[in-house]
Design an enzyme around this catalytic site. Structure first.
Site, PDB file in Angstrom:
ATOM      1  N   ARG A  22      50.558  35.112  23.184  1.00  0.00           N
ATOM      2  CA  ARG A  22      50.769  34.577  24.537  1.00  0.00           C
ATOM      3  C   ARG A  22      51.234  35.631  25.540  1.00  0.00           C
ATOM      4  NH1 ARG A  22      53.059  30.378  21.555  1.00  0.00           N
ATOM      5  NH2 ARG A  22      51.582  28.676  21.294  1.00  0.00           N
ATOM      6  N   LYS A  50      44.185  41.998  37.248  1.00  0.00           N
ATOM      7  CA  LYS A  50      43.035  41.198  36.790  1.00  0.00           C
ATOM      8  C   LYS A  50      42.560  41.755  35.458  1.00  0.00           C
ATOM      9  CE  LYS A  50      41.089  39.525  41.142  1.00  0.00           C
ATOM     10  NZ  LYS A  50      39.961  39.587  42.091  1.00  0.00           N
ATOM     11  N   GLU A  70      34.513  52.235  45.807  1.00  0.00           N
ATOM     12  CA  GLU A  70      35.729  51.427  46.025  1.00  0.00           C
ATOM     13  C   GLU A  70      36.672  52.126  47.006  1.00  0.00           C
ATOM     14  OE1 GLU A  70      35.806  48.377  44.970  1.00  0.00           O
ATOM     15  OE2 GLU A  70      34.330  48.391  43.347  1.00  0.00           O
ATOM     16  N   LYS A  86      45.627  49.324  48.005  1.00  0.00           N
ATOM     17  CA  LYS A  86      45.347  48.170  47.135  1.00  0.00           C
ATOM     18  C   LYS A  86      46.659  47.508  46.700  1.00  0.00           C
ATOM     19  CE  LYS A  86      43.121  45.958  43.416  1.00  0.00           C
ATOM     20  NZ  LYS A  86      42.148  45.832  42.385  1.00  0.00           N
ATOM     21  N   GLU A 105      45.323  36.027  44.584  1.00  0.00           N
ATOM     22  CA  GLU A 105      44.113  35.898  45.418  1.00  0.00           C
ATOM     23  C   GLU A 105      43.951  34.498  46.016  1.00  0.00           C
ATOM     24  OE1 GLU A 105      40.673  38.146  44.045  1.00  0.00           O
ATOM     25  OE2 GLU A 105      39.381  36.800  45.153  1.00  0.00           O
ATOM     26  N   ARG A 162      44.069  38.765  49.565  1.00  0.00           N
ATOM     27  CA  ARG A 162      43.517  39.653  48.533  1.00  0.00           C
ATOM     28  C   ARG A 162      41.987  39.600  48.498  1.00  0.00           C
ATOM     29  NH1 ARG A 162      45.491  40.612  42.249  1.00  0.00           N
ATOM     30  NH2 ARG A 162      43.745  41.966  41.711  1.00  0.00           N
ATOM     31  N   ASN A 206      37.055  41.901  48.204  1.00  0.00           N
ATOM     32  CA  ASN A 206      35.694  41.549  47.767  1.00  0.00           C
ATOM     33  C   ASN A 206      34.638  42.002  48.761  1.00  0.00           C
ATOM     34  OD1 ASN A 206      36.614  40.266  45.420  1.00  0.00           O
ATOM     35  ND2 ASN A 206      37.110  38.418  46.580  1.00  0.00           N
ATOM     36  N   HIS A 211      31.131  43.012  47.720  1.00  0.00           N
ATOM     37  CA  HIS A 211      30.945  42.519  46.344  1.00  0.00           C
ATOM     38  C   HIS A 211      30.100  41.244  46.252  1.00  0.00           C
ATOM     39  CE1 HIS A 211      33.862  45.561  45.470  1.00  0.00           C
ATOM     40  NE2 HIS A 211      33.853  45.293  44.177  1.00  0.00           N
ATOM     41  N   HIS A 262      27.556  41.982  43.574  1.00  0.00           N
ATOM     42  CA  HIS A 262      27.492  41.251  42.294  1.00  0.00           C
ATOM     43  C   HIS A 262      26.122  40.627  42.078  1.00  0.00           C
ATOM     44  CE1 HIS A 262      32.106  40.724  41.774  1.00  0.00           C
ATOM     45  NE2 HIS A 262      31.659  41.810  41.195  1.00  0.00           N
ATOM     46  N   HIS A 264      27.951  49.184  38.622  1.00  0.00           N
ATOM     47  CA  HIS A 264      28.768  48.380  39.533  1.00  0.00           C
ATOM     48  C   HIS A 264      28.976  49.140  40.855  1.00  0.00           C
ATOM     49  CE1 HIS A 264      31.818  45.574  40.867  1.00  0.00           C
ATOM     50  NE2 HIS A 264      32.626  46.595  41.110  1.00  0.00           N
TER      51      HIS A 264
HETATM   52  N1  GLY Z   1      38.886  44.271  42.423  1.00  0.00           N
HETATM   53  C1  GLY Z   1      39.347  43.321  43.340  1.00  0.00           C
HETATM   54  C2  GLY Z   1      40.731  42.818  43.034  1.00  0.00           C
HETATM   55  O1  GLY Z   1      41.421  43.359  42.197  1.00  0.00           O
HETATM   56  O2  GLY Z   1      41.163  41.858  43.598  1.00  0.00           O
END
Ligand code: GLY
Length: 364
Positions: free
Chosen positions: A124, A146, A188, A229, A239, A243, A247, A250, A254, A266
């Site tokens: 966990r 993430k 990026e 960032k 997000e 945040r 994107n 993206h 994507h 990517h």
């Molecule tokens: N790569 C976008 C984020 O971390 O929110």
């Protein structure tokens, strides 16, 4: 060229935990002094095979000083999978990892995403430290918590927000970074510059960053991109709103990646996505001078891939984007450079026009 002598520390105060980022040159060797390693009972390091081959000596020495056990990882999107994760859970168990253990990830974005997922789910959730070794992982993937693995149905479908305790950014790793990986990271970096990272924008406009030149300009660029960032994540860890500006580029990126079945990287897909979404932004009111500036930056760093796609299929593919609300594709658009707007609806005809503009441009 001035030697890089300064280390920088950025502390993110997040809702879930405190996350500390340390940036410097040749700092991995000091790992034992950078993290409080004695607080964990077992330390396991998941190390990208590629990086291990290139930097074995410094990795082995640094891990030995903190009594960490290295587990190699063959990093590929294929191995960043839910199925592959099970063998790593078993390895953690075999090495007697408990809830008080630490996972360290050493590698690019695939390795940090995968190891972060392992750390988030094992018993966990255990602590994780990232040592990102690619430009993309340094400025993007390792920051913000993430973590995810792929399943057959798609990329990054299974995952969590699980913040690292420490992120150790040692820019010496970039000495061995392939040009293709460099371009992925630069996409990026450019994205951050366009959505609000004005210091990096200045460096990019002055053409101060060059592939293979590990100097103060690069250090400053990474530092500023990371800070940017981090500041966005600090405002909106999960997000819920702001945040989402990350994107930018993206939504289209994507769809291109997925429609071309990941034969395009990517970074390349995002670079194309940035230009296409900038074109849409211009048609929705962004000054043309800003669009020309964006096109110049992306061209100057040779980021645009010569790809071909069916614009109609891309528009259809966007229907599957995770960020859609009630079946409507949403975009991050720029009012001007540095002023992103989230949740913008765009009609399909304009998206197709922008995609066709791109196709015409790269086929010249
Ligand atoms: N790569 C976008 C984020 O971390 O929110």
């Amino acid at each position: 060229m001035d030697p890089i002598t300064n280390n920088d520390v950025i502390v993110l105060q997040l809702d879930s935990k405190k996350s500390t980022i340390i940036i410097g040159s040749s700092i991995l060797a000091s790992l034992a002094t950078l993290i409080p390693y004695k607080k964990w009972d077992v330390i396991v390091a998941i190390v990208s095979d590629t990086v291990y081959t290139l930097h074995k000596e410094v990795i082995d020495q640094s891990l030995a000083l903190i009594d960490a056990i290295a587990i190699p990882y063959t990093d590929s999107e294929h191995n960043k999978s839910y199925a592959y994760a099970e063998r790593y859970f078993n390895q953690l168990l075999e090495n007697r990892c408990t809830r008080n253990s630490l996972v360290i990830a050493i590698g690019g974005g695939v390795t940090t995403d995968f190891s972060g997922y392992i750390a988030s789910a094992y018993m966990r959730g255990v602590d994780v430290v990232y040592v990102p070794t690619t430009l993309l992982a340094m400025v993007d993937a390792s920051i913000g918590g993430k973590v995810a693995v792929n399943i057959k149905a798609g990329k990054n479908i299974v995952g969590y927000f699980h913040q690292p305790d420490y992120i150790i950014i040692d820019i010496e790793f970039l000495q061995t970074l392939p040009r293709s990986e460099w371009r992925c990271g630069m996409s990026e970096v450019v994205k951050h510059a366009l959505i609000g990272d004005s210091s990096t924008l200045t460096l990019l406009l002055n053409k101060e960053i060059q592939y293979g030149r590990i100097d103060n300009s690069l250090y400053n660029c990474i530092n500023s991109s990371v800070r940017f960032k981090a500041s966005v994540v600090e405002k909106d860890e999960f997000e819920k709103n702001i945040r989402a500006i990350l994107n930018f580029g993206h939504t289209v990126g994507h769809a291109i990646e997925s429609l071309l079945e990941y034969t395009v990287s990517h970074g390349d897909a995002v670079a194309a996505g940035i230009l296409i979404e900038s074109y849409i932004s211009m048609k929705e009111g962004m000054p043309k001078a800003d669009f020309d500036c964006i096109r110049d930056i992306i061209s100057a760093y040779n980021l645009l891939p010569s790809i071909s796609f069916d614009s109609y299929k891309i528009v259809n593919h966007m229907m599957y984007d995770k960020k859609n609300i009630k079946g409507k594709t949403r975009f991050v658009l720029l009012e001007s450079i540095g002023k992103p707007q989230i949740g913008c609806e765009v009609n399909d005809a304009l998206v197709k026009e922008a995609l066709n503009f791109y196709l015409t441009m790269v086929s010249k």
